[in-house]
Design an enzyme around this catalytic site. Structure first.
Site, PDB file in Angstrom:
ATOM      1  N   THR A 197      11.566  10.657  26.671  1.00 55.48           N
ATOM      2  CA  THR A 197      12.145   9.433  27.235  1.00 55.48           C
ATOM      3  C   THR A 197      13.430   9.766  27.993  1.00 55.48           C
ATOM      4  OG1 THR A 197      11.184   8.025  25.545  1.00 55.48           O
ATOM      5  CG2 THR A 197      13.195   7.214  26.578  1.00 55.48           C
ATOM      6  N   GLY A 250      19.118  10.493  21.975  1.00 58.50           N
ATOM      7  CA  GLY A 250      19.190   9.090  21.585  1.00 58.50           C
ATOM      8  C   GLY A 250      20.071   8.229  22.473  1.00 58.50           C
ATOM      9  N   GLU A 263      11.108   9.686  19.267  1.00 59.73           N
ATOM     10  CA  GLU A 263      11.186  11.057  19.787  1.00 59.73           C
ATOM     11  C   GLU A 263      11.108  12.058  18.638  1.00 59.73           C
ATOM     12  OE1 GLU A 263      13.795  10.425  23.874  1.00 59.73           O
ATOM     13  OE2 GLU A 263      14.863  10.875  22.024  1.00 59.73           O
TER      14      GLU A 263
HETATM   15  O1  LIG Z   1      16.944   8.135  23.774  1.00 59.80           O
HETATM   16  C1  LIG Z   1      16.863   8.816  24.801  1.00 59.80           C
HETATM   17  C2  LIG Z   1      16.563  10.230  24.839  1.00 59.80           C
HETATM   18  O2  LIG Z   1      16.970  10.985  23.746  1.00 59.80           O
HETATM   19  C3  LIG Z   1      16.823  10.926  26.170  1.00 59.80           C
HETATM   20  O3  LIG Z   1      15.953  12.023  26.207  1.00 59.80           O
HETATM   21  C4  LIG Z   1      18.248  11.402  26.361  1.00 59.80           C
HETATM   22  O4  LIG Z   1      19.133  10.303  26.240  1.00 59.80           O
HETATM   23  C5  LIG Z   1      18.446  12.086  27.718  1.00 59.80           C
HETATM   24  O5  LIG Z   1      18.230  11.171  28.742  1.00 59.80           O
HETATM   25  P1  LIG Z   1      18.454  11.547  30.267  1.00 59.80           P
HETATM   26  O6  LIG Z   1      17.429  12.561  30.625  1.00 59.80           O
HETATM   27  O7  LIG Z   1      18.268  10.244  31.004  1.00 59.80           O
HETATM   28  O8  LIG Z   1      19.855  12.061  30.402  1.00 59.80           O
END
Ligand SMILES: O=C[C@H](O)[C@H](O)[C@H](O)COP(=O)(O)O
Length: 226
Positions: free
Chosen positions: A28, A94, A102
């Site tokens: 995610t 998170g 996840e």
């Molecule tokens: O809850 C979200 C997840 O752990 C995401 O993988 C994490 O926040 C990284 O997100 P991004 O790739 O948008 O920085």
């Protein structure tokens, strides 16, 4: 290279790890979305297990056949982003409130690959506030217990995550407390203390779970091992 270009490069590199017939955990966030797009473009015969409603909806739009974690015995490969990648591929996850699904998907996976832009790679975890998923029932009480734990670790009390429309509620119907620290010097001890609190469903410390990281940098995608 922009952070977004680095995320895209790491997502595309990870998509090349997928082989036909695999069950693939779909992470995610903005980086994982690049992976999902690159995977869909390969048009392989795979099934995806999404880690959030947002990822499920993106994968559906792109035509990736989906399964739930209940449908599969194990997952061949999971690819997911992170908020921070620290020593030994310890992670904070998170930031997008998806940490529980996840972690469940990661733990059911034979191989876990974390993808990120270069800024996520840090010497010590903790600049990014640690998300803690808490059951909604009585959460202010759990929040106070978390504040006691924070004090034991010399950290400020965690804050309930809010959005414009009020309290943030996860896909699992829980709330999130964010524990700002600056530096988490004892991640394993903090992880155990948090898990011992009734009301804590899980936290965003992913320790000993990532098998490798593919980090987008200005010099290309760099592979890191624990
Ligand atoms: O809850 C979200 C997840 O752990 C995401 O993988 C994490 O926040 C990284 O997100 P991004 O790739 O948008 O920085």
């Amino acid at each position: 290279m922009s952070a977004d270009a680095q995320k895209k490069a790491s997502g595309e590199a990870a998509a090349l790890l997928v082989e036909p017939g695999m069950v693939v955990g779909l992470g995610t966030g903005s980086t994982a979305a690049w992976f999902v797009k690159a995977l869909a473009a390969r048009k392989l015969d795979v099934r995806g297990v999404p880690t959030s409603e947002a990822t499920a909806s993106l994968a559906r739009e792109l035509g990736i056949p989906l399964a739930t974690l209940d449908d599969v015995m194990s997952i061949d490969l999971t690819v997911d982003g992170a908020d921070e990648i620290g020593p030994g591929l310890s992670l904070i996850k998170g930031g997008g409130a998806a940490l529980l699904r996840e972690k469940l998907v990661w733990e059911a996976s034979k191989r876990c690959v974390v993808i990120a832009d270069a800024a996520k790679h840090v010497k010590v975890l903790g600049k990014f506030p640690l998300p803690i998923e808490v059951v909604r029932f009585g959460h202010p009480h759990t929040g106070r217990r978390l504040a006691d734990i924070a004090a034991e670790f010399d950290l400020p009390p965690p804050r309930l995550r809010m959005a414009d429309r009020g309290i943030v509620v996860t896909d699992g119907g829980n709330v999130i407390y964010d524990m700002a620290s600056g530096a988490i010097t004892e991640p394993a001890a903090l992880a155990s203390a948090l898990k011992a609190v009734t009301g804590v469903v899980d936290h965003g410390l992913f320790l000993d779970l990532a098998d490798e990281a593919l980090v987008g940098t200005d010099e290309g995608v760099v592979k890191l091992l624990p």
